[in-house]
Design a protein around this motif. Sequence first.
Motif, PDB file in Angstrom:
ATOM      1  N   ALA A 140       1.403  -1.190  -0.136  1.00  0.00           N
ATOM      2  CA  ALA A 140       0.328  -0.150   0.276  1.00  0.00           C
ATOM      3  C   ALA A 140       0.671   1.390   0.112  1.00  0.00           C
ATOM      4  O   ALA A 140       0.414   2.150  -0.934  1.00  0.00           O
ATOM      5  CB  ALA A 140      -1.263   0.392   1.276  1.00  0.00           C
ATOM      6  N   LYS A 141       2.005   1.017   0.653  1.00  0.00           N
ATOM      7  CA  LYS A 141       3.072   2.318   1.034  1.00  0.00           C
ATOM      8  C   LYS A 141       3.464   2.787  -0.777  1.00  0.00           C
ATOM      9  O   LYS A 141       3.950   3.607  -0.912  1.00  0.00           O
ATOM     10  CB  LYS A 141       4.199   2.277   1.877  1.00  0.00           C
ATOM     11  N   ASN A 142       4.356   1.541  -1.783  1.00  0.00           N
ATOM     12  CA  ASN A 142       4.656   2.122  -2.582  1.00  0.00           C
ATOM     13  C   ASN A 142       3.299   1.924  -3.356  1.00  0.00           C
ATOM     14  O   ASN A 142       3.884   2.388  -4.719  1.00  0.00           O
ATOM     15  CB  ASN A 142       5.498   0.491  -2.643  1.00  0.00           C
ATOM     16  N   LEU A 143       2.089   1.616  -3.413  1.00  0.00           N
ATOM     17  CA  LEU A 143       1.270   1.696  -4.649  1.00  0.00           C
ATOM     18  C   LEU A 143       0.811   3.295  -4.473  1.00  0.00           C
ATOM     19  O   LEU A 143       0.570   3.552  -5.200  1.00  0.00           O
ATOM     20  CB  LEU A 143       0.053   1.421  -4.149  1.00  0.00           C
ATOM     21  N   GLY A 144       0.927   4.219  -2.735  1.00  0.00           N
ATOM     22  CA  GLY A 144       0.789   5.683  -2.726  1.00  0.00           C
ATOM     23  C   GLY A 144       1.874   6.272  -4.008  1.00  0.00           C
ATOM     24  O   GLY A 144       1.183   7.355  -4.449  1.00  0.00           O
ATOM     25  N   ALA A 145       3.293   5.768  -3.588  1.00  0.00           N
ATOM     26  CA  ALA A 145       4.624   6.575  -3.888  1.00  0.00           C
ATOM     27  C   ALA A 145       4.129   6.901  -5.783  1.00  0.00           C
ATOM     28  O   ALA A 145       4.590   7.243  -6.104  1.00  0.00           O
ATOM     29  CB  ALA A 145       5.283   5.597  -3.581  1.00  0.00           C
ATOM     30  N   ALA A 146       3.876   5.531  -6.152  1.00  0.00           N
ATOM     31  CA  ALA A 146       3.862   5.329  -7.322  1.00  0.00           C
ATOM     32  C   ALA A 146       2.775   5.760  -7.889  1.00  0.00           C
ATOM     33  O   ALA A 146       2.904   6.526  -8.930  1.00  0.00           O
ATOM     34  CB  ALA A 146       3.496   4.162  -7.764  1.00  0.00           C
ATOM     35  N   GLY A 147       1.307   5.798  -7.694  1.00  0.00           N
ATOM     36  CA  GLY A 147       0.461   6.484  -7.774  1.00  0.00           C
ATOM     37  C   GLY A 147       0.812   8.549  -7.793  1.00  0.00           C
ATOM     38  O   GLY A 147       0.301   8.783  -9.483  1.00  0.00           O
ATOM     39  N   ILE A 148       1.107   8.778  -6.491  1.00  0.00           N
ATOM     40  CA  ILE A 148       1.545   9.838  -6.643  1.00  0.00           C
ATOM     41  C   ILE A 148       2.775  10.167  -7.541  1.00  0.00           C
ATOM     42  O   ILE A 148       2.553  11.679  -8.818  1.00  0.00           O
ATOM     43  CB  ILE A 148       2.216  10.522  -5.544  1.00  0.00           C
ATOM     44  N   GLY A 149       3.924   9.331  -7.822  1.00  0.00           N
ATOM     45  CA  GLY A 149       4.454   9.746  -9.064  1.00  0.00           C
ATOM     46  C   GLY A 149       4.771   9.494 -10.025  1.00  0.00           C
ATOM     47  O   GLY A 149       4.855  10.657 -10.819  1.00  0.00           O
ATOM     48  N   LEU A 150       3.147   8.804 -10.605  1.00  0.00           N
ATOM     49  CA  LEU A 150       3.163   9.439 -12.036  1.00  0.00           C
ATOM     50  C   LEU A 150       2.036  10.100 -12.223  1.00  0.00           C
ATOM     51  O   LEU A 150       2.315  11.285 -13.273  1.00  0.00           O
ATOM     52  CB  LEU A 150       1.895   8.469 -12.490  1.00  0.00           C
ATOM     53  N   LEU A 151       1.566  11.184 -10.950  1.00  0.00           N
ATOM     54  CA  LEU A 151       0.654  12.055 -11.665  1.00  0.00           C
ATOM     55  C   LEU A 151       1.632  13.378 -11.294  1.00  0.00           C
ATOM     56  O   LEU A 151       1.294  14.101 -11.604  1.00  0.00           O
ATOM     57  CB  LEU A 151      -0.162  12.432 -10.386  1.00  0.00           C
ATOM     58  N   ILE A 152       2.292  13.252 -10.706  1.00  0.00           N
ATOM     59  CA  ILE A 152       3.769  14.310 -10.619  1.00  0.00           C
ATOM     60  C   ILE A 152       4.316  14.398 -12.242  1.00  0.00           C
ATOM     61  O   ILE A 152       4.527  15.576 -12.096  1.00  0.00           O
ATOM     62  CB  ILE A 152       5.017  13.703  -9.250  1.00  0.00           C
ATOM     63  N   ALA A 153       4.845  13.306 -13.203  1.00  0.00           N
ATOM     64  CA  ALA A 153       5.238  13.237 -13.817  1.00  0.00           C
ATOM     65  C   ALA A 153       4.427  13.954 -14.830  1.00  0.00           C
ATOM     66  O   ALA A 153       5.007  14.217 -15.452  1.00  0.00           O
ATOM     67  CB  ALA A 153       5.141  11.642 -14.402  1.00  0.00           C
ATOM     68  N   ALA A 154       3.817  14.067 -14.453  1.00  0.00           N
ATOM     69  CA  ALA A 154       3.086  14.524 -15.587  1.00  0.00           C
ATOM     70  C   ALA A 154       1.899  15.478 -15.541  1.00  0.00           C
ATOM     71  O   ALA A 154       2.303  16.906 -15.997  1.00  0.00           O
ATOM     72  CB  ALA A 154       1.062  13.783 -15.810  1.00  0.00           C
ATOM     73  N   LEU A 155       2.365  16.138 -13.963  1.00  0.00           N
ATOM     74  CA  LEU A 155       2.349  17.926 -13.600  1.00  0.00           C
ATOM     75  C   LEU A 155       2.855  18.489 -14.181  1.00  0.00           C
ATOM     76  O   LEU A 155       2.638  19.763 -14.330  1.00  0.00           O
ATOM     77  CB  LEU A 155       1.598  17.543 -12.302  1.00  0.00           C
ATOM     78  N   LEU A 156       4.055  18.023 -13.772  1.00  0.00           N
ATOM     79  CA  LEU A 156       5.879  18.838 -13.940  1.00  0.00           C
ATOM     80  C   LEU A 156       5.759  19.311 -15.353  1.00  0.00           C
ATOM     81  O   LEU A 156       6.391  19.946 -15.317  1.00  0.00           O
ATOM     82  CB  LEU A 156       6.383  17.411 -13.359  1.00  0.00           C
ATOM     83  N   ALA A 157       5.082  18.666 -15.847  1.00  0.00           N
ATOM     84  CA  ALA A 157       5.190  19.192 -17.422  1.00  0.00           C
ATOM     85  C   ALA A 157       4.780  21.223 -17.724  1.00  0.00           C
ATOM     86  O   ALA A 157       4.939  21.491 -18.825  1.00  0.00           O
ATOM     87  CB  ALA A 157       4.212  18.097 -18.557  1.00  0.00           C
ATOM     88  N   PHE A 158       3.533  20.718 -16.486  1.00  0.00           N
ATOM     89  CA  PHE A 158       2.878  22.390 -16.572  1.00  0.00           C
ATOM     90  C   PHE A 158       3.205  23.394 -15.718  1.00  0.00           C
ATOM     91  O   PHE A 158       4.174  23.786 -16.408  1.00  0.00           O
ATOM     92  CB  PHE A 158       1.826  22.417 -15.945  1.00  0.00           C
ATOM     93  N   SER A 159       3.962  22.941 -14.240  1.00  0.00           N
ATOM     94  CA  SER A 159       4.688  23.139 -12.882  1.00  0.00           C
ATOM     95  C   SER A 159       4.753  22.545 -12.393  1.00  0.00           C
ATOM     96  O   SER A 159       4.740  21.474 -11.792  1.00  0.00           O
ATOM     97  CB  SER A 159       4.064  25.034 -12.987  1.00  0.00           C
ATOM     98  N   TRP A 160       5.821  23.030 -11.274  1.00  0.00           N
ATOM     99  CA  TRP A 160       6.176  22.455 -10.200  1.00  0.00           C
ATOM    100  C   TRP A 160       5.133  22.541  -9.339  1.00  0.00           C
ATOM    101  O   TRP A 160       4.897  21.899  -7.603  1.00  0.00           O
ATOM    102  CB  TRP A 160       7.495  22.803  -9.643  1.00  0.00           C
ATOM    103  N   LYS A 161       4.427  23.787  -9.351  1.00  0.00           N
ATOM    104  CA  LYS A 161       3.255  23.868  -7.932  1.00  0.00           C
ATOM    105  C   LYS A 161       2.667  23.279  -8.196  1.00  0.00           C
ATOM    106  O   LYS A 161       2.240  22.499  -7.336  1.00  0.00           O
ATOM    107  CB  LYS A 161       3.179  25.373  -8.821  1.00  0.00           C
ATOM    108  N   LEU A 162       2.161  23.135  -9.498  1.00  0.00           N
ATOM    109  CA  LEU A 162       0.732  22.349 -10.000  1.00  0.00           C
ATOM    110  C   LEU A 162       0.565  20.774  -9.354  1.00  0.00           C
ATOM    111  O   LEU A 162      -0.167  19.876  -8.470  1.00  0.00           O
ATOM    112  CB  LEU A 162       0.719  21.985 -11.122  1.00  0.00           C
ATOM    113  N   ALA A 163       2.673  20.382  -9.716  1.00  0.00           N
ATOM    114  CA  ALA A 163       2.626  18.545  -9.433  1.00  0.00           C
ATOM    115  C   ALA A 163       1.819  18.567  -7.655  1.00  0.00           C
ATOM    116  O   ALA A 163       1.700  17.195  -6.845  1.00  0.00           O
ATOM    117  CB  ALA A 163       4.155  18.555  -9.172  1.00  0.00           C
ATOM    118  N   PHE A 164       2.404  20.033  -6.277  1.00  0.00           N
ATOM    119  CA  PHE A 164       1.651  19.062  -4.984  1.00  0.00           C
ATOM    120  C   PHE A 164       0.118  18.968  -5.015  1.00  0.00           C
ATOM    121  O   PHE A 164       0.137  18.663  -4.008  1.00  0.00           O
ATOM    122  CB  PHE A 164       2.159  20.939  -4.197  1.00  0.00           C
ATOM    123  N   LEU A 165      -0.120  18.883  -6.309  1.00  0.00           N
ATOM    124  CA  LEU A 165      -1.928  18.885  -5.919  1.00  0.00           C
ATOM    125  C   LEU A 165      -2.045  17.835  -5.853  1.00  0.00           C
ATOM    126  O   LEU A 165      -3.304  16.283  -5.691  1.00  0.00           O
ATOM    127  CB  LEU A 165      -2.695  19.623  -6.800  1.00  0.00           C
TER     128      LEU A 165
END
Length: 389
Positions: A140-165
């Motif tokens: 479960a810990k790694n599922l959360g890390a992986a899920g957020i990691g994918l979101l961050i990878a996508a949101l970083l294309a827009f801005s680092w601030k957006l990645a925190f969402l």
Amino acid sequence: MKNQHSWAFKLSLLSVSILAMTTSSISAAVPLMQHSMRGQSLSQIESIITMPNFGFLLLIMFSGIIGKKLGIKRTIMLGLGLFLIGGITPALTSNYAIIMITRFLMGCGVGLFNPFSVSLMYSFYQDDELSAMLGYQNSAKNLGAAGIGLLIAALLAFSWKLAFLSYLIVLIPLVLFGLFIKVPDQHTEMHAKENGHINHKIWILTGLMFITFCGFMSVVVKLGSLVTTEKLASPSVAAIALSLMGVVSMVSSGFFSQISKRLGDFVMPASLLGMALGMFLIASATNIVLVFAGVFLVGVFFGWVLPQSFLRVGKVASPNAKHISTSMVLVGESLGSFLSPAIMNGMANLVGNGLPATVLMLAGSGLVFMTLIDFYCSFTGYYQPAAAK
């Protein structure tokens, strides 16, 4: 209360654990944050990643006391609330001081709920079911890390601030745990009766977790810088690689019960050695394929470290000190994570080379040394209950 052996109950209980390893998932944003925050040094920017560990350290040892006053469920819900506030606030500001304060609050939240996410399992489960649940918890810990990691990878294309969402993921356990988990009074009373005695084996295990996570965080913190410094890939690719590491750890954790039956206590030295080999491969990589291969190795073997450490706690901790012993092991983990940039950068500077690859080589070497020590401990039955020796 739902049946504690039902999957509905187990999933709701495990949902809290999806947040435990997500505070550092934003590390892939370090290069972009450094470019935006020109008034701060690289070490200061990297401290944004590790600051939650400081808040975690301050609150974790008081989680039991707070749990006695508020009740275990209210304490967990308070922690989840702090995580939400601290997680998404950096998306709304570029002020370094505010970001550091809110990241600190985020860590405080983890310090409140994370120890109970493990110690409650000692209350609800035993034997093979406990071993399986500890493996699922790490999944479960790694599922959360992986899920957020994918979101961050996508949101970083827009801005680092957006990645925190991406930290809005906390809404999942807020709903599931809040609606479907009731902690019976006897479990709260059991935690209240703990006398706080920590035996020497727990101290040794805490030291092992400190060194292990100090090395592991070198991969998390330095991977983005390594791939850009060596011109192997972009920060977004590094975020994907870290997400892959989480997915691999999640899958391997799911098989922990079977691995534990085959290797016994030797799971730990095998895991430390496997992680070290992965770090060596990443540090010496000449292309992004080798980086992903190294990340894969680290992820596979890291998936067994925490379940095995908590299984050891269950074996050697005093019956009335399971929560405080779990908290101590988590302190070792968090302190190693928090101090990792300072320690590993300092060691690299001592050898006259502060490149990310050097840091990873040093981290891998440290884990090889710990492999030898832990192999001896496993061979001599150090972490077995006295009656089992």
